[in-house]
Motif scaffolding. Structure first.
Motif, PDB file in Angstrom:
ATOM      1  N   HIS A 157       1.312   5.587   0.908  1.00  0.00           N
ATOM      2  CA  HIS A 157       1.155   6.693   1.656  1.00  0.00           C
ATOM      3  C   HIS A 157       1.257   8.060   0.980  1.00  0.00           C
ATOM      4  O   HIS A 157       2.465   7.975   0.307  1.00  0.00           O
TER       5      HIS A 157
ATOM      6  N   HIS B 284       0.713  -1.243   0.044  1.00  0.00           N
ATOM      7  CA  HIS B 284      -0.011   0.065   0.016  1.00  0.00           C
ATOM      8  C   HIS B 284       0.765   1.470  -0.138  1.00  0.00           C
ATOM      9  O   HIS B 284       2.200   1.133  -0.001  1.00  0.00           O
TER      10      HIS B 284
ATOM     11  N   HIS C 164       4.954   0.660   0.753  1.00  0.00           N
ATOM     12  CA  HIS C 164       4.917  -0.352   1.892  1.00  0.00           C
ATOM     13  C   HIS C 164       4.802  -1.688   1.519  1.00  0.00           C
ATOM     14  O   HIS C 164       3.553  -1.858   1.266  1.00  0.00           O
TER      15      HIS C 164
ATOM     16  N   GLU D 129       6.069   8.956   4.841  1.00  0.00           N
ATOM     17  CA  GLU D 129       6.083   8.729   6.227  1.00  0.00           C
ATOM     18  C   GLU D 129       7.287   8.874   7.085  1.00  0.00           C
ATOM     19  O   GLU D 129       7.826   9.611   7.840  1.00  0.00           O
TER      20      GLU D 129
ATOM     21  N   THR E  49       2.372   1.963  11.433  1.00  0.00           N
ATOM     22  CA  THR E  49       2.305   3.287  11.437  1.00  0.00           C
ATOM     23  C   THR E  49       0.851   3.757  11.584  1.00  0.00           C
ATOM     24  O   THR E  49       0.501   4.696  11.504  1.00  0.00           O
TER      25      THR E  49
HETATM   26 ZN    ZN Z   1       2.155   2.021   5.374  1.00  0.00          ZN
END
Ligand code: ZN
Ligand code: B30
Length: 261
Positions: free
Chosen positions: A95, A93, A120, A107, A202
């Motif tokens: 971010h 996925h 990630h 992140e 996270t």
């Molecule tokens: Zn993540």
């Protein structure tokens, strides 16, 4: 899980996660700011070997889970070298940021600098645990490979289908099947330079179960591709799903190691 958390709005925005999810206030949380001056080179760090990342046959679920876009990965994708145990992929996925605020949305940050976005690839320790669910809260349960995105002049054609498909899963909860997935081609060619540290999920419940590997070489997407990533999906409240990143957490007494000088 029932508990509704958000990144930046309402009662359970990230400043308040720890009130409902106590582990989010722990001492080994992610993401972190990686300060190069404080990184320790580990000459014995093993290079990673990935198997089954290329040209996968079959059909893979790509879904808008309300806080990211997630692709479910087959159990044939594994990290075979680089850790004491073997890890099996479960999902990947991203971010990202948004174009009304500071555009960047990674992140992890590097010396305080935030990249455009972050990928990630989530794995679980399949030597020690029989499922991702079982591994998710164990200290040696998970390994996540993290990659930064930067923007450049050229379209990254390995991302063309992925970006185009976002329009089909605009609303939270929507999903579609994709075929012909080649995750290896979506990663940088050079995987030899990376940072390593022990951290957490996270997002709530923030279990401190992840051995993080953050790669130095970013993936390049065109400005338009990043713009589409940032503006296509909607969250559970039908608002644009953007800025889905957590702020850097205290390093405390952890040391970040690197595979390179
Ligand atoms: Zn993540
Ligand atoms: S991350 O890589 O640290 N951002 C999970 C996996 C990886 C990360 C964060 C969370 C995870 O599996 N969380 C629990 C499962 N989720 C489902 C999901 O992944 O979509 C439940 C949830 O949070 O409500 Cu979101």
């Amino acid at each position: 899980d029932g508990e509704k958390w958000t990144y930046s709005e309402g009662e359970l925005d990230q400043k308040h996660w720890a009130e409902k999810f106590h582990v989010c206030g722990g001492i080994k949380q992610s993401p972190i700011d990686i300060q190069r001056r404080k990184v320790r080179y580990n000459p014995r760090m093993l290079q990673l070997e990935l198997s089954g990342y290329e040209d996968m046959d079959g059909s893979f679920l790509m879904k808008n889970n309300g806080h990211s876009v997630e692709i479910q990965l087959p159990g044939t994708m594994k990290i075979t070298e680089g850790f004491p145990d073997h890890y099996t992929a479960v999902q990947m996925h991203l971010h990202w940021g948004g174009w009304d605020l500071e555009a960047s949305g990674s992140e992890h940050t590097m010396d305080g600098i935030r990249y455009m976005a972050e990928l990630h690839v989530v794995h679980y320790n399949s030597d020690k645990y029989s499922s991702f669910k079982e591994a998710i809260d164990k200290p040696d349960g998970l390994a996540v490979l993290a990659f930064f995105y930067e923007d450049g002049h050229f379209e990254n054609t390995y991302y063309s289908d992925f970006i185009a498909n976002l329009a089909n899963i605009k609303y939270a909860g929507q999903a579609m099947n994709i075929t012909n997935l080649n995750v290896r081609s979506m990663l940088p060619e050079n995987l030899s330079h990376f940072f390593r540290y022990e951290g957490s999920l996270t997002t709530p419940p923030c279990h401190e179960s992840i051995l993080w590997t953050v790669f130095e070489t970013p993936i390049t997407l065109s400005h338009n591709q990043i713009r589409k990533l940032e503006s296509t999906l909607m969250d559970h409240e039908n608002k644009t799903l953007w800025n889905d990143y957590r702020m850097a957490q205290p390093l405390n007494d952890r040391v970040v190691e690197s595979s390179f000088l």
